[in-house]
Each structure stands twice: as structure tokens, then as C-alpha cells.
Design a protein around this motif. Structure first.
Motif, PDB file in Angstrom:
ATOM      1  N   TYR B  74       0.862  -1.187   0.000  1.00 35.47           N
ATOM      2  CA  TYR B  74       0.000   0.000   0.000  1.00 35.47           C
ATOM      3  C   TYR B  74       0.896   1.233   0.000  1.00 35.47           C
ATOM      4  O   TYR B  74       1.685   1.419   0.937  1.00 35.47           O
ATOM      5  CB  TYR B  74      -0.875   0.048   1.260  1.00 35.47           C
ATOM      6  CG  TYR B  74      -2.052  -0.904   1.288  1.00 35.47           C
ATOM      7  CD1 TYR B  74      -2.284  -1.820   0.272  1.00 35.47           C
ATOM      8  CD2 TYR B  74      -2.946  -0.873   2.352  1.00 35.47           C
ATOM      9  CE1 TYR B  74      -3.360  -2.682   0.324  1.00 35.47           C
ATOM     10  CE2 TYR B  74      -4.029  -1.727   2.405  1.00 35.47           C
ATOM     11  CZ  TYR B  74      -4.229  -2.643   1.386  1.00 35.47           C
ATOM     12  OH  TYR B  74      -5.300  -3.489   1.447  1.00 35.47           O
ATOM     13  N   VAL B  75       0.737   2.067  -0.990  1.00 33.73           N
ATOM     14  CA  VAL B  75       1.495   3.316  -1.082  1.00 33.73           C
ATOM     15  C   VAL B  75       2.997   3.072  -0.800  1.00 33.73           C
ATOM     16  O   VAL B  75       3.565   3.645   0.118  1.00 33.73           O
ATOM     17  CB  VAL B  75       0.940   4.427  -0.154  1.00 33.73           C
ATOM     18  CG1 VAL B  75       1.300   5.805  -0.724  1.00 33.73           C
ATOM     19  CG2 VAL B  75      -0.546   4.339   0.050  1.00 33.73           C
ATOM     20  N   ASP B  76       3.565   2.196  -1.573  1.00 32.60           N
ATOM     21  CA  ASP B  76       5.016   1.941  -1.565  1.00 32.60           C
ATOM     22  C   ASP B  76       5.566   1.226  -0.338  1.00 32.60           C
ATOM     23  O   ASP B  76       6.768   1.083  -0.196  1.00 32.60           O
ATOM     24  CB  ASP B  76       5.816   3.252  -1.735  1.00 32.60           C
ATOM     25  CG  ASP B  76       5.320   4.069  -2.915  1.00 32.60           C
ATOM     26  OD1 ASP B  76       5.353   3.540  -4.032  1.00 32.60           O
ATOM     27  OD2 ASP B  76       4.888   5.210  -2.711  1.00 32.60           O
ATOM     28  N   SER B  77       4.692   0.849   0.589  1.00 33.89           N
ATOM     29  CA  SER B  77       5.220   0.081   1.722  1.00 33.89           C
ATOM     30  C   SER B  77       4.132  -0.857   2.224  1.00 33.89           C
ATOM     31  O   SER B  77       3.247  -1.222   1.457  1.00 33.89           O
ATOM     32  CB  SER B  77       5.772   1.007   2.807  1.00 33.89           C
ATOM     33  OG  SER B  77       4.787   1.895   3.274  1.00 33.89           O
ATOM     34  N   LEU B  78       4.203  -1.252   3.478  1.00 31.69           N
ATOM     35  CA  LEU B  78       3.246  -2.235   3.986  1.00 31.69           C
ATOM     36  C   LEU B  78       2.006  -1.532   4.548  1.00 31.69           C
ATOM     37  O   LEU B  78       2.099  -0.394   5.024  1.00 31.69           O
ATOM     38  CB  LEU B  78       3.926  -3.091   5.064  1.00 31.69           C
ATOM     39  CG  LEU B  78       5.123  -3.880   4.524  1.00 31.69           C
ATOM     40  CD1 LEU B  78       5.998  -4.418   5.647  1.00 31.69           C
ATOM     41  CD2 LEU B  78       4.648  -5.025   3.628  1.00 31.69           C
ATOM     42  N   PRO B  79       0.847  -2.166   4.524  1.00 27.01           N
ATOM     43  CA  PRO B  79      -0.363  -1.555   5.076  1.00 27.01           C
ATOM     44  C   PRO B  79      -0.183  -1.206   6.557  1.00 27.01           C
ATOM     45  O   PRO B  79       0.603  -1.842   7.256  1.00 27.01           O
ATOM     46  CB  PRO B  79      -1.423  -2.655   4.929  1.00 27.01           C
ATOM     47  CG  PRO B  79      -0.899  -3.595   3.908  1.00 27.01           C
ATOM     48  CD  PRO B  79       0.600  -3.526   4.003  1.00 27.01           C
ATOM     49  N   SER B  80      -0.930  -0.221   7.029  1.00 27.63           N
ATOM     50  CA  SER B  80      -0.776   0.230   8.419  1.00 27.63           C
ATOM     51  C   SER B  80      -0.910  -0.923   9.416  1.00 27.63           C
ATOM     52  O   SER B  80      -0.194  -0.978  10.408  1.00 27.63           O
ATOM     53  CB  SER B  80      -1.802   1.312   8.752  1.00 27.63           C
ATOM     54  OG  SER B  80      -3.119   0.814   8.658  1.00 27.63           O
ATOM     55  N   GLN B  81      -1.807  -1.855   9.125  1.00 28.32           N
ATOM     56  CA  GLN B  81      -2.036  -2.922  10.104  1.00 28.32           C
ATOM     57  C   GLN B  81      -0.910  -3.954  10.106  1.00 28.32           C
ATOM     58  O   GLN B  81      -0.739  -4.676  11.090  1.00 28.32           O
ATOM     59  CB  GLN B  81      -3.390  -3.600   9.865  1.00 28.32           C
ATOM     60  CG  GLN B  81      -4.577  -2.676  10.147  1.00 28.32           C
ATOM     61  CD  GLN B  81      -4.573  -2.096  11.542  1.00 28.32           C
ATOM     62  OE1 GLN B  81      -3.924  -1.070  11.775  1.00 28.32           O
ATOM     63  NE2 GLN B  81      -5.254  -2.725  12.465  1.00 28.32           N
ATOM     64  N   ALA B 110      -0.599  -4.187  -7.186  1.00 23.38           N
ATOM     65  CA  ALA B 110      -1.407  -4.095  -8.401  1.00 23.38           C
ATOM     66  C   ALA B 110      -0.564  -3.657  -9.600  1.00 23.38           C
ATOM     67  O   ALA B 110      -0.838  -4.052 -10.723  1.00 23.38           O
ATOM     68  CB  ALA B 110      -2.559  -3.135  -8.177  1.00 23.38           C
ATOM     69  N   GLN B 116       8.440  -1.339  -7.528  1.00 25.42           N
ATOM     70  CA  GLN B 116       7.475  -0.688  -6.649  1.00 25.42           C
ATOM     71  C   GLN B 116       7.158  -1.534  -5.402  1.00 25.42           C
ATOM     72  O   GLN B 116       6.480  -1.073  -4.487  1.00 25.42           O
ATOM     73  CB  GLN B 116       6.189  -0.367  -7.408  1.00 25.42           C
ATOM     74  CG  GLN B 116       6.444   0.531  -8.618  1.00 25.42           C
ATOM     75  CD  GLN B 116       5.301   1.481  -8.908  1.00 25.42           C
ATOM     76  OE1 GLN B 116       4.799   2.143  -8.006  1.00 25.42           O
ATOM     77  NE2 GLN B 116       4.878   1.551 -10.146  1.00 25.42           N
ATOM     78  N   THR B 119      10.626  -1.613  -1.557  1.00 29.33           N
ATOM     79  CA  THR B 119      10.724  -0.998  -0.221  1.00 29.33           C
ATOM     80  C   THR B 119       9.928  -1.822   0.806  1.00 29.33           C
ATOM     81  O   THR B 119      10.356  -1.969   1.947  1.00 29.33           O
ATOM     82  CB  THR B 119      10.233   0.465  -0.213  1.00 29.33           C
ATOM     83  OG1 THR B 119       9.084   0.581  -1.039  1.00 29.33           O
ATOM     84  CG2 THR B 119      11.290   1.413  -0.712  1.00 29.33           C
TER      85      THR B 119
END
Lengths: 194, 224
Positions: B74-81, B110, B116, B119
Motif C-alpha cells: 500500500y502506497v510503496d510500503s506495507l499496510p498500516s495494520q 497491483a 514498486q 521498499t
């Protein structure tokens, strides 16, 4: 015309003195330079994590299904020309407090996949790019992680179509004059000041 | 490395069972089970909202020989959770607590470009180091929308290389080796030419928006 609106997303812990000082200095400089800004203390915000349902793209375009503080933060991001991301460097990445807000940038983008300079990204919903400034705090010097944090901001800048971006690492216990010097340089890079 | 007998799959996607992270993780687990491993699975998304689930997961972590974290980007890194999972397990179990255990990271995204996802894998690697795990390798799957949470066993052509990469990874790990370079390369290859893939995905978005009656509102800017 100069860009004049910023959104500060502060994902630092309450006891992070360097992050607190950085935010103060950035807010002061934005004011002095005639910018408007929103400033969020994310550890106190009620922001549900993105659940990748795509409602914000395909059912209520631009608006997240979660009716919480995250909707306000998305709107603040959508309106801003400059996004300031503050976080402890967490395994080289952003803290979960910052990331839960950062993931909610999804509604402020369009769903479509489009090539920009050879890489696929989403166009921003407003059609404007975001400049980015990230501040990472770290307990002790760690070259690998500081590098990763900067590389991530570079990836973020590609996704945000940024014209200007910079990343600053602050060490625990770093002196206020040193913090001030680093931030002033970074704020010139992202054109808050000249 | 020691051949793992107990494997824990941590699924990072909020879509849980219906996620591409589960598709990849489950396929890998099935191949490891065939080779004698016992496997457990937890979902990172709401794990630390429920203390009973959290304690169970910590227990599973402490007995596993191998942890596989499968997550979307998610947005170039791991999801918040997933970041929360990492922060919580680090805070509760402590640095170095996973010494002697191994760790495999799998990310899917995706977009078509492998770079992408890099990171996100590097963040997993740093986490593994802090926890004391031996890093066994990271896999990056681009064009995850081609899988869209389906069971890999039920997908033909386009997923052939993905299955091959996971099969190869399972064989290597269950023989006491790291994730092979060849498996990483196979996984990172695109399933469709990116320009065709983008057309397919964009059409799918428009079709779904039309089904929801918002085809002409896709570009709305509902902000003050």
C-alpha cells in the motif's frame, strides 16, 4: 503562482521530542511564509485502516466508506500542495499511526493505472501534484534504515507526482540548532521558503 | 538452515481469506504441508484489536520454526495494520526473540513494476533482523490484480509462473535452503504486457463503477 497550502501528518509518539520540535519549526516557518496548513496529531485521531474495498473509487468517488477522522485527513491531503510526514523510522518505514492516515490518500487519487515516466501510478484526483517532506526520527544512527526511509520517500514522490521532495532524519538527542538547520534546508528544497 | 516442521503464515491483507496475499500464502503452505510441515495461519488486520487473538498469535509465533508474511503493498510500503503487527510483536516479544527461526516475505501489488514492491520487502527484512529471524528471502509479485484473491489451483495460464515460483520456494525451504534466486525472478515477471494489463484493469474499474451507477462520477472532487 506559489503553492500555499500544506497538510502535516504527525505520526510520532507523544514522547518524541525531536519530532515535536520539528513539527513546531515547520509550523512556524509555514506561518511566517504565508502558508495555510492543517496539522494532525495522528496518535489522537480516530482513523480506521484502509480495507481495500475500493468504495472510495467505485461507489462514492473520493470518499472513504469509513466515516471517521480519516475523511477529514483525506480532504486535507487533497487540498494541499505540500504534505509533511512525521514518524519514527519503524523498521525503515512509517509508524502504523502515520501509515493509517497515509493509506487513506487512496480516495484522493483516481483508480486508473497510468504510465508516468515509464512507471504505473494513479493520477491524483485534483490533477495537481503533491510536494513531500518527510521527517524520520531514530534512536541511534542506522545507515541501512535511514537509506530505506529516504528511498521510500523517493517512491512516494513518484506516486505523488512530486516536483520537489526531501527527507530528513533526526537522531534522538540531536541538538535543536542541528534540527533547525536540517529543516531549514529541507524547507527550502520543497519551496516553503527561499 | 534447519528444515521447518511448524510454519506460521501471517496474512497482511484486510481482505483476509479473499485476498491475493492469502492465495499466495495458502498455495505455499499447501506445498509445505505436502512435505510434512504443520501450518497455522493468522490475519494481521485486526489481530491486535482482540487480546485473545493477539495472545494466540504470539503463542503461534513463539512455536513456529518458519514465519511467512504475505502482504499487499500500500502506497510503496506495507499496510498500516502490518506495521502495527510488527510494532506490537516487537514490543511484546522483544528484540532477538525469534532467534533460530526463519522468515520469508511475500508482497503483491497491483502495479506492473517489481521495483514498486522493493521498499515493502526491505521493511520486512529490517523487521526480521530486529526480531532475530534468519532472513530466508523475499518474493515480489507484480500485477496482483490478475489473481484477485482466487485460489491459485483454480487459475491456469497466467498464474503458471507464480505457482512455479512458490513450488520452487517450498521445495528449497523444505530441503533446508533459502528462497532460490530463480523463484524470485520467476515471481517478479509480469503475467501480461503492462500496457494490456492497464487497459484490462481500467476497463474493469469503469465496468464496476457503471454497475454501481457512478460511471459519470468517477472523476468527482468532493472536497471543499
Amino acid at each position: 503562482m506559489r503553492d500555499t497550502r500544506a497538510a502535516i501528518l504527525d505520526g510520532a509518539r507523544a514522547d518524541d521530542e525531536e519530532a515535536r520540535l520539528a513539527r513546531q519549526l515547520i509550523e512556524a516557518k509555514l506561518k511566517e511564509s504565508g502558508w495555510e496548513f492543517d496539522s494532525e496529531t495522528l496518535r489522537e485521531a480516530n482513523i480506521a485502516p484502509c480495507r481495500a474495498c475500493f468504495t472510495c473509487w467505485l461507489k462514492t468517488p473520493g470518499i472513504c466508506v469509513n466515516d471517521d477522522d480519516g475523511r477529514r485527513v483525506t480532504e486535507e491531503m487533497a487540498r494541499a500542495d505540500l504534505l509533511v510526514l512525521i514518524s519514527p523510522i519503524t523498521f525503515g518505514g512509517y509508524s502504523s499511526d502515520l501509515k493509517k492516515a497515509w493509506d487513506r490518500i487512496l480516495p484522493a487519487n483516481l483508480p486508473f493505472f497510468k504510465k508516468f515516466d515509464g512507471e504505473t501510478h494513479h493520477p491524483s484526483r485534483t490533477g495537481r501534484p503533491w510536494n513531500l517532506l518527510s521527517i524520520g526520527t531514530i534512536a541511534s544512527a542506522n545507515e541501512e534504515r535511514e537509506e530505506l526511509y529516504k528511498d521510500m520517500l523517493y517512491r512516494n514522490a513518484l506516486n505523488a507526482h512530486s516536483l520537489k521532495y526531501d527527507s530528513v532524519t533526526l537522531l534522538k538527542g540531536e541538538s535543536p540548532p542541528s534540527i533547525r538547520m536540517k529543516l531549514e534546508k529541507a524547507m527550502r528544497t520543497v519551496e516553503v521558503s527561499h | 538452515m534447519k528444515v521447518p516442521s511448524k510454519v506460521l503464515l501471517v496474512v497482511g491483507s484486510p481482505q483476509k481469506e479473499r485476498s491475493t496475499s492469502s492465495s499466495l500464502g495458502n498455495f505455499l503452505m499447501d506445498r509445505m504441508k505436502e512435505r510434512g510441515a504443520s501450518v497455522e495461519r493468522v490475519f494481521a488486520y485486526d489481530l491486535f484489536d482482540n487480546e485473545v487473538l493477539a495472545q494466540e498469535a504470539l503463542q503461534k509465533l513463539s512455536v513456529a520454526d518458519l514465519v511467512v508474511l504475505a502482504s499487499p503493498v500500500y502506497v510503496d510500503s506495507l499496510p498500516s495494520q502490518v506495521m502495527r503487527f510488527m510494532e506490537q510483536t516487537y514490543a511484546r516479544l522483544g528484540p532477538g526473540s525469534m532467534s533460530g527461526k526463519h522468515f520469508v516475505g511475500i508482497v503483491n501489488m497491483a502495479f506492473s513494476e517489481k521495483v514498486q514492491g522493493e521498499t515493502a520487502v526491505r521493511i520486512m527484512h529490517e523487521y526480521a533482523l530486529d526480531m532475530g529471524f534468519s532472513w530466508t528471502g523475499g518474493l515480489i509479485l507484480p500485477q496482483g490484480s490478475m489473481i484477485m484473491g482466487r485460489r491459485l489451483d483454480e487459475i491456469g495460464g497466467s498464474a503458471h509462473r507464480v505457482k512455479g515460483a512458490l513450488q520452487m520456494t517450498a521445495e528449497a525451504i523444505m530441503s533446508g535452503n533459502d528462497t532460490p534466486r530463480e523463484a524470485k525472478e520467476m515471481m517478479a515477471r509480469t503475467m501480461a504486457p503492462p500496457w494490456i494489463y492497464n487497459i484490462i484493469v481500467n476497463r474493469m474499474f469503469k465496468k464496476r463503477a457503471a454497475q454501481n451507477g457512478v460511471k459519470h462520477r468517477l472523476y468527482d472532487i468532493p472536497y471543499k
